[in-house]
Design a protein around this motif. Sequence first.
Motif, short mmCIF file in Angstrom:
data_model
loop_
_atom_site.label_atom_id
_atom_site.label_comp_id
_atom_site.label_asym_id
_atom_site.label_seq_id
_atom_site.Cartn_x
_atom_site.Cartn_y
_atom_site.Cartn_z
N MET A 119 1.08 -0.86 0.08
CA MET A 119 -0.19 0.28 0.35
C MET A 119 0.63 1.17 -0.12
N GLN A 120 0.53 2.12 -1.18
CA GLN A 120 1.33 3.65 -0.80
C GLN A 120 0.64 4.27 -0.57
N ALA A 121 1.04 5.36 0.19
CA ALA A 121 0.20 6.85 0.72
C ALA A 121 1.13 8.14 0.18
N GLY A 122 0.47 9.00 -0.39
CA GLY A 122 1.14 10.05 -0.59
C GLY A 122 0.59 11.50 -1.40
N THR A 123 0.49 12.26 -1.28
CA THR A 123 0.22 13.41 -2.47
C THR A 123 0.67 13.88 -3.83
N VAL A 124 -0.34 14.52 -4.16
CA VAL A 124 -0.43 14.96 -5.79
C VAL A 124 -0.10 16.45 -6.23
N SER A 125 -0.11 16.94 -6.80
CA SER A 125 -0.74 18.70 -6.67
C SER A 125 -1.03 18.59 -7.81
N LEU A 126 -2.03 19.26 -8.21
CA LEU A 126 -3.17 19.35 -8.65
C LEU A 126 -3.16 21.25 -9.71
N GLU A 127 -1.83 21.48 -8.99
CA GLU A 127 -0.95 23.04 -9.64
C GLU A 127 -0.38 22.92 -10.86
N GLN A 128 -0.66 22.05 -11.76
CA GLN A 128 1.19 21.76 -12.80
C GLN A 128 -0.64 21.60 -14.27
N ALA A 129 0.06 22.26 -14.49
CA ALA A 129 -1.36 22.18 -15.62
C ALA A 129 -1.00 21.12 -16.67
N ALA A 150 4.75 6.54 2.57
CA ALA A 150 4.77 5.87 2.47
C ALA A 150 4.43 4.45 1.48
N ASP A 151 5.08 3.66 1.78
CA ASP A 151 5.34 1.99 1.05
C ASP A 151 5.09 0.98 1.60
N VAL A 152 4.26 0.54 2.12
CA VAL A 152 4.25 -0.26 3.48
C VAL A 152 3.57 -1.48 2.53
N SER A 153 3.91 -3.01 2.86
CA SER A 153 3.47 -4.50 2.61
C SER A 153 2.97 -5.41 4.30
N GLY A 154 1.97 -6.37 3.89
CA GLY A 154 2.08 -7.21 5.22
C GLY A 154 0.06 -7.82 4.50
N ASN A 155 0.01 -8.38 5.63
CA ASN A 155 -1.46 -8.74 5.26
C ASN A 155 -2.24 -7.84 6.26
N ASN A 156 -2.73 -7.14 7.12
CA ASN A 156 -3.13 -6.96 8.06
C ASN A 156 -3.63 -5.46 7.67
N LEU A 157 -4.61 -5.13 7.23
CA LEU A 157 -5.39 -4.33 6.21
C LEU A 157 -5.13 -2.82 7.50
N ARG A 158 -5.82 -3.58 8.21
CA ARG A 158 -6.33 -2.20 9.44
C ARG A 158 -4.65 -1.88 9.32
N ALA A 159 -3.59 -2.46 9.93
CA ALA A 159 -2.37 -1.58 10.56
C ALA A 159 -1.77 -0.91 9.37
N LEU A 160 -1.54 -1.15 8.18
CA LEU A 160 -1.56 -0.42 6.59
C LEU A 160 -1.88 0.20 6.86
N VAL A 161 -3.42 0.59 6.66
CA VAL A 161 -3.89 1.71 6.87
C VAL A 161 -3.27 2.63 7.69
N LYS A 162 -3.53 2.22 8.84
CA LYS A 162 -2.89 2.58 10.14
C LYS A 162 -1.60 3.57 9.90
N ARG A 163 -0.77 2.94 9.16
CA ARG A 163 0.73 3.09 9.01
C ARG A 163 0.31 4.09 7.48
#
Length: 84
Positions: free
Chosen positions: A1-11, A66-79
């Motif tokens: 699972m990855q988390a991050g941001t993107v910019s909507l300001e780059q036409a 964040a780039d996390v992996s595992g088999n516990n979805l709740r823990a992955l989402v929390k991280r």
Amino acid sequence: MQAGTVSLEQADVIVQALSSCGWELHAEHGIWAPFSGDIVAAIGSNHWDAVLVSALWGYGAKDISADVSGNNLRALVKRARASL
């Protein structure tokens, strides 16, 4: 699972990201697929930003916090959420 941001300001990056999905910006219709004529997101629609974020993320115009992996979805989402 990855988390991050993107910019909507780059036409220019948005145009490239949409193109990589086979989509274009159209002045009257919004984001559309020129080959099928389907409207992906109309101008001012509730999911306009979500379509842009999805295209940018898939294109690689993202800042991953964040780039996390595992088999516990709740823990992955929390991280992943904690990294934002």
